[in-house]
Structure formats: structure tokens, C-alpha cells
Enzyme design. Structure first.
Site, short mmCIF file in Angstrom:
data_model
loop_
_atom_site.label_atom_id
_atom_site.label_comp_id
_atom_site.label_asym_id
_atom_site.label_seq_id
_atom_site.Cartn_x
_atom_site.Cartn_y
_atom_site.Cartn_z
N GLU A 143 8.90 15.97 15.72
CA GLU A 143 9.44 15.85 14.36
C GLU A 143 8.72 16.83 13.42
O GLU A 143 7.49 16.81 13.33
CB GLU A 143 9.22 14.42 13.87
CG GLU A 143 9.81 14.17 12.50
CD GLU A 143 9.48 12.78 11.97
OE1 GLU A 143 8.29 12.38 12.03
OE2 GLU A 143 10.38 12.09 11.49
N LYS A 145 0.87 -1.18 0.00
CA LYS A 145 0.00 0.00 0.00
C LYS A 145 0.90 1.23 0.00
O LYS A 145 1.43 1.64 1.03
CB LYS A 145 -0.88 -0.02 1.25
CG LYS A 145 -2.24 0.61 1.11
CD LYS A 145 -2.24 2.08 0.71
CE LYS A 145 -2.07 3.04 1.86
NZ LYS A 145 -1.85 4.43 1.42
N CYS A 192 13.57 10.59 7.60
CA CYS A 192 13.32 10.15 8.97
C CYS A 192 14.59 10.21 9.82
O CYS A 192 14.55 10.51 11.00
CB CYS A 192 12.75 8.74 8.97
SG CYS A 192 13.83 7.55 8.16
N GLU A 224 8.70 1.25 11.48
CA GLU A 224 9.82 2.18 11.27
C GLU A 224 9.24 3.58 11.26
O GLU A 224 8.57 3.97 10.31
CB GLU A 224 10.53 1.85 9.96
CG GLU A 224 11.17 0.48 10.01
CD GLU A 224 11.86 0.09 8.73
OE1 GLU A 224 11.83 0.87 7.77
OE2 GLU A 224 12.41 -1.01 8.69
P1 NAD Z 1 1.84 8.49 7.57
O1 NAD Z 1 1.85 7.71 8.82
O2 NAD Z 1 0.87 9.62 7.46
O3 NAD Z 1 1.54 7.55 6.32
C1 NAD Z 1 2.33 6.44 6.00
C2 NAD Z 1 1.49 5.41 5.28
O4 NAD Z 1 0.48 4.95 6.16
C3 NAD Z 1 0.75 5.93 4.04
O5 NAD Z 1 0.79 4.94 3.04
C4 NAD Z 1 -0.65 6.11 4.54
O6 NAD Z 1 -1.64 5.99 3.54
C5 NAD Z 1 -0.77 4.94 5.49
N1 NAD Z 1 -1.84 5.06 6.49
C6 NAD Z 1 -2.42 6.18 6.98
N2 NAD Z 1 -3.39 5.87 7.88
C7 NAD Z 1 -3.42 4.51 7.94
C8 NAD Z 1 -4.18 3.57 8.69
N3 NAD Z 1 -5.12 3.96 9.56
N4 NAD Z 1 -3.92 2.26 8.52
C9 NAD Z 1 -2.97 1.84 7.68
N5 NAD Z 1 -2.22 2.69 6.93
C10 NAD Z 1 -2.44 4.00 7.07
O7 NAD Z 1 3.32 8.99 7.35
P2 NAD Z 1 3.87 9.91 6.19
O8 NAD Z 1 3.48 11.32 6.47
O9 NAD Z 1 3.52 9.32 4.86
O10 NAD Z 1 5.43 9.72 6.36
C11 NAD Z 1 6.22 10.53 7.17
C12 NAD Z 1 6.60 9.80 8.43
O11 NAD Z 1 7.28 8.60 8.10
C13 NAD Z 1 7.57 10.59 9.28
O12 NAD Z 1 7.22 10.48 10.63
C14 NAD Z 1 8.91 9.91 9.02
O13 NAD Z 1 9.86 10.06 10.04
C15 NAD Z 1 8.47 8.49 8.88
N6 NAD Z 1 9.50 7.71 8.17
C16 NAD Z 1 10.21 6.79 8.87
C17 NAD Z 1 11.21 6.05 8.24
C18 NAD Z 1 12.00 5.03 8.99
O14 NAD Z 1 12.62 4.19 8.35
N7 NAD Z 1 12.04 5.04 10.31
C19 NAD Z 1 11.49 6.27 6.90
C20 NAD Z 1 10.76 7.24 6.22
C21 NAD Z 1 9.76 7.95 6.86
#
Ligand code: NAD
Length: 487
Positions: free
Chosen positions: A384, A181, A289, A256
Site C-alpha cells: 500500500e 486517541k 484505505c 480496520e
Molecule cells: P498508523 O497505524 O501509523 O496510525 C494510526 C493510529 O495509530 C494513530 O492514531 C497513531 O498514533 C496510532 N498508533 C501508532 N502506534 C501505536 C501503538 N503502538 N499503539 C497504539 N496506537 C498507535 O496509520 P496511519 O498512517 O495514521 O493511517 C494510514 C493507514 O490507515 C493506512 O494503512 C490506511 O489504509 C489505513 N486506513 C484504514 C481504513 C479502514 O477503514 N480499513 C480507513 C482509513 C485508513
């Protein structure tokens, strides 16, 4: 071209889901917009619980045959996918840049080649993966890596294909089937990956891609009883939601998440190196991240560090990420930009000082920002931002540096600049972080464990750790002379 195809710089992208080896359209769509100029890229199939269930069913149906496929054959197909990605680096790069706004030159030279490496690495690691058998009072113990089953992989927009394939490759290598997804702000390269995997001979249903809003299809995927693993990269609030949704089936999770990582600069550091490491934190417009967004600088060198940092950061060129001269591109979405600016304006109102930046620019761009005069317990130091916004605090002792470094709810990474190896060892031992870099940044070997502590995540992936997660590890103990009475 069909009504379900869009084109980006001449590259055709199917806008439908990929389920059970065929394209499936939803009745509703969502609009995919380019952060470069706010233009509409196209309409994308907007999944519902129906498509989510269909994708899990397809993954379940395909699982027994894929799990039984010999390792060497699975590895061969993964290498064929890598070949397909390698042939399309240029196409994937321009599509990704248009979709998420990260630099085209980074995609070409680093990020998409890393996608190739993800597949090759896990294909090869699979073939090396053995635990030595061992004996217990004459009994033999044999450890096997059994495929776990359909795996839901949910990914963010900041490095879409790289982060997706960092999960897809080990999951497929392990013998699992996948429901991917991608994030709704950057769905396109996942669709291209489905094409490439099919061309490489991956059987139908082994990789499925469902698109749409996490809030609309997330629960249907993560609460499904036939799903055996969930690997998620994204934000802390979404992770908590997923953990609740997965709880009923006790589905194992790999999370992650975000970070608020420190860069510790000691007075004994090579200051030019420290400044180089510091300026790197604006990469991908700060949407990384692992970014070391909190500079902790020893008081005696803070003024000189800041002077050199400002000089270097001010020379960065911000603009169209397709332009080879650009250093910093746009932020992903107007909502993200608002969030970033909200953090900065609240910090300024609370007494922070903007050494550089501190404001929006035209379009979807945010001025690279460094804030000082910030309190340790303030929002800007604790939360963050996920944009080009850094803070600088000073310390006077090593103990204070460690205390400040560890004093957030995160624990993803930490970077140290010091000329003293003993100090590096002492400080590293006390830091709470999944990864520590000493006098370097962002060096990531795929065989290393990767993940975060505290609210930065649960579990580790990478090398054998990925197989630990994606497999049901089994130990079989056989008695001495076990076959005596059995012919
Ligand atoms: P997000 O949590 O808003 O979304 C991530 C994914 O989750 C998207 O595909 C979204 O559609 C999905 N999602 C949203 N609600 C959901 C639900 N209820 N159930 C299942 N899936 C759902 O995050 P974002 O804004 O896309 O990404 C940024 C965040 O990701 C930051 O906090 C960043 O630090 C983190 N990040 C972490 C790493 C790591 O390896 N630790 C790497 C990259 C980004």
C-alpha cells in the site's frame, strides 16, 4: 483565549486532553503542522502513560451510570451531538482541511455531514436493535445487548473526524464509555468533538480524548486491564503491535487496516464509467484505505482505457484544498511524501513506466501517477502506497483477472466495471474482499458490514455488526413454568 487555545480561521480549538469532563494539559507538547503550506498550527498536549491511565480511570468511573442510562436517553444525547456537529459543519470543515489537507468542499458537502449521520444512524439503530426471543423445548431464549465497558478507539489522519465518529457513535450508543486517541498529524477535530459532546449533555467521563504519539501512549491504552474493547483504524504494523499489547488481557479487537484493492475493467464495460471510477482513485490525494489502486484492464481495451484515463486525469487541478476549483490537495506530511516517492522511484528503477506523474511537486504535493510495466510480485503492486499512485496491468481471461485481483496479502475492497451481470456475479463470488462495488465506487450504507479480509482487518463494523462488537451479547434461557416453585 488561553495559552491552551489555538485558532484556525477564527475557530478556537482547545489543545489539551479531555479527561473526566475537564481539560487536562501535559507538560510536553507536540507541534501540529498544516500540510497545505507547512505552517505551524499550534502546540498540542502530548500525552503520556499518566494521561492514558487517567482517561481509562475516568471511562471506568463513568461506565456504570452510562450503561444504565435508558436507550432512549442515550439516543437523545447522540442526536443532540449530531445537532451540535450540524451547526458547526463550516467550522469543523475548515479546521479539518487545515489540519489534514483534504478538500474543503468535500468536508463541507460530504465528510462532515457524514459525521452527523454517524451519530443519528447509530442512535436510531440502537432503538431498533432487538433479537426476537425464541423457544427451545418450551424454554424461552432472550438475547440482550449488554454494554461491554471502556473502549479505546484509535484513529488515523486521512479522514479524522469521520473515522473517529464511525467508532465513537456506536460505542456510545451501545452504552460503552470511550477513550478516543486521534492521530498526531490531525488531532484538532477530536478536541472540538469533546466540546460538542459536552454541550450536548454527554456526562463527564463518557467520552475522553487523549492526544499524542501512538508510540508513546498506545501501549498504556491497549494493554490496560480495564479496557474492554479496542477498535483501531490504521496501518498493518501498528495493528500487530496493538494485538500483542492487548493479548495479555484478551481484549477484543476490531481492526480496520490497509488495502491494495483492484479495479477490474472488462472489455464489455462502459469505458467512460470505468474511466470515471478510475480517476476517482486520486481522491484525498490517494490517501483512502478503500482506493482501487491496482487497475486490471482487459487487454483488448487497455490502450483506449489508458488514453481516456490520461486525458481525464491530466485535467485534474492540484493545489490549495481550500480553493473550490481544486481536485487534489497535498499529502499529509513530509514523511508520507518521502514514503510515496520512495515507492515510485524504486518501481521506476525496477523498470516501471510512468504514464503520468512519477515525481514530487513543490510543497507537499505529489503528481498524480499511473505506472505500467509492473510485475505482479513487485513492491509497487503488493504494498500500500497511500498516495496518488496507481498501477495498470492487463489480463486476457476472466480467470487471470481474478487471480491477479486476489494475489496480494490484502482484502479490503474490489471494484468491477462490466456490462455483464452474470460475469459480475461469477467474479464477485471469487474475490477476496470485505466490500465489492459493481459499476460504482464508495457507496457505503452504515447498516452494511464494513471491514477487510486477510491483512486488511479483523472483524466487521456497521449496523448490527457494530453492536456485536461493542456489546457483550448475552442469551438468557428461562425454563418452562420456571416460576412454579418461586411464588
Ligand atoms: P498508523 O497505524 O501509523 O496510525 C494510526 C493510529 O495509530 C494513530 O492514531 C497513531 O498514533 C496510532 N498508533 C501508532 N502506534 C501505536 C501503538 N503502538 N499503539 C497504539 N496506537 C498507535 O496509520 P496511519 O498512517 O495514521 O493511517 C494510514 C493507514 O490507515 C493506512 O494503512 C490506511 O489504509 C489505513 N486506513 C484504514 C481504513 C479502514 O477503514 N480499513 C480507513 C482509513 C485508513
Amino acid at each position: 483565549m488561553t495559552e491552551h487555545t489555538l485558532t484556525v480561521a477564527g475557530v478556537a480549538v482547545d489543545t489539551r486532553h479531555w479527561i473526566g469532563g475537564r481539560r487536562v494539559a501535559s507538560t510536553e507538547t507536540f507541534t501540529d503542522v498544516s500540510p497545505i503550506d507547512g505552517s505551524t498550527i499550534g502546540e498540542i498536549s502530548r500525552g503520556t502513560a499518566l494521561e492514558a491511565a487517567a482517561a481509562v480511570a475516568a471511562a471506568k468511573a463513568a461506565f456504570p451510570a452510562w450503561a444504565a442510562t435508558p436507550r432512549a436517553e442515550r439516543a437523545r444525547i447522540l442526536h443532540a451531538i449530531a445537532d451540535g456537529v450540524e451547526k458547526r459543519i463550516e467550522e469543523l470543515s475548515i479546521v479539518e482541511t487545515t489540519d489534514n489537507g483534504a478538500l474543503l468542499r468535500s468536508h463541507r458537502r460530504g465528510v462532515i455531514p457524514r459525521v452527523v449521520h454517524n451519530f443519528r444512524f447509530f442512535a436510531d439503530w440502537l432503538l431498533k436493535l432487538e433479537h426476537e426471543d425464541f423457544e427451545t423445548r418450551g424454554h424461552t431464549n432472550h438475547v440482550s445487548w449488554d454494554p461491554a465497558g471502556p473502549s479505546v478507539l484509535i484513529t488515523p489522519w486521512n479522514a479524522p473526524l469521520m473515522l473517529a465518529t464511525w467508532k465513537v457513535a456506536p460505542a456510545l450508543a451501545a452504552g460503552n464509555t470511550v477513550i478516543l486517541k486521534p492521530a498526531e498529524w490531525s488531532p484538532l477535530t477530536a478536541s472540538l468533538l469533546a466540546d460538542i459532546a459536552a454541550e450536548a449533555g454527554l456526562p463527564a467521563g463518557v467520552l475522553n480524548v487523549v492526544q499524542g504519539y501512538g508510540s508513546e501512549i498506545g501501549d498504556a491504552l491497549t494493554s490496560h486491564p480495564d479496557v474492554r474493547r479496542i477498535s483501531f483504524t490504521g496501518s498493518v504494523p501498528t495493528a500487530k503491535r496493538i494485538a500483542e499489547s492487548a493479548a495479555n488481557n484478551l481484549t477484543p479487537l476490531s481492526l480496520e487496516l490497509g488495502g491494495k484493492s483492484p479495479l477490474l475493467v472488462f472489455a464489455d464495460a462502459d469505458l467512460d464509467l470505468a474511466v470515471d471510477l478510475a480517476v476517482e482513485q486520486y481522491d484525498n490525494a490517494g490517501q483512502v484505505c478503500l482506493a482501487a489502486t491496482r487497475f486490471l484492464v482487459e487487454e483488448s481495451v487497455a490502450e483506449e482505457f489508458t488514453r481516456r484515463f490520461v486525458e481525464k486525469a491530466s485535467a485534474l487541478k492540484q493545489g490549495d484544498p481550500r480553493d473550490a476549483a481544486t481536485d487534489i490537495g497535498p499529502n499529509i506530511h513530509p514523511r508520507q511524501l518521502e514514503k510515496i516517492d520512495g515507492f515510485v522511484q524504486r518501481a521506476l528503477a525496477a523498470g516501471a513506466r510512468a504514464v503520468i506523474g512519477g515525481h514530487r511537486k513543490d510543497g507537499q504535493y505529489y503528481a498524480p501517477t499511473l505506472l505500467t510495466d509492473v510485475d505482479q510480485d513487485s513492491e509497487i503492486v503488493q504494498e500500500e502506497v497511500f498516495g496518488p499512485v496507481l498501477t495498470l496491468q492487463t489480463f486476457s481471461t476472466e480467470e487471470e483477472a481474478v487471480r491477479l485481483a486476489n494475489d496480494t496479502r490484502f482484502g479490503l475492497a474490489a471494484t468491477l466495471a462490466t456490462g455483464d451481470p452474470e460475469r459480475a456475479e461469477r467474479v464477485t463470488a471469487q474475490l477476496v474482499a470485505g466490500t465489492v462495488w459493481v459499476n460504482c465506487f464508495f457507496v457505503r450504507d452504515l447498516q452494511a458490514p464494513f471491514g477487510g479480509s486477510r491483512h486488511s482487518g479483523v472483524g466487521r463494523e456497521g449496523g448490527t455488526w457494530s453492536f456485536d462488537f461493542y456489546c457483550d451479547v448475552k442469551n438468557t434461557v428461562t425454563a418452562p413454568n420456571g416460576w412454579k416453585n418461586h411464588g
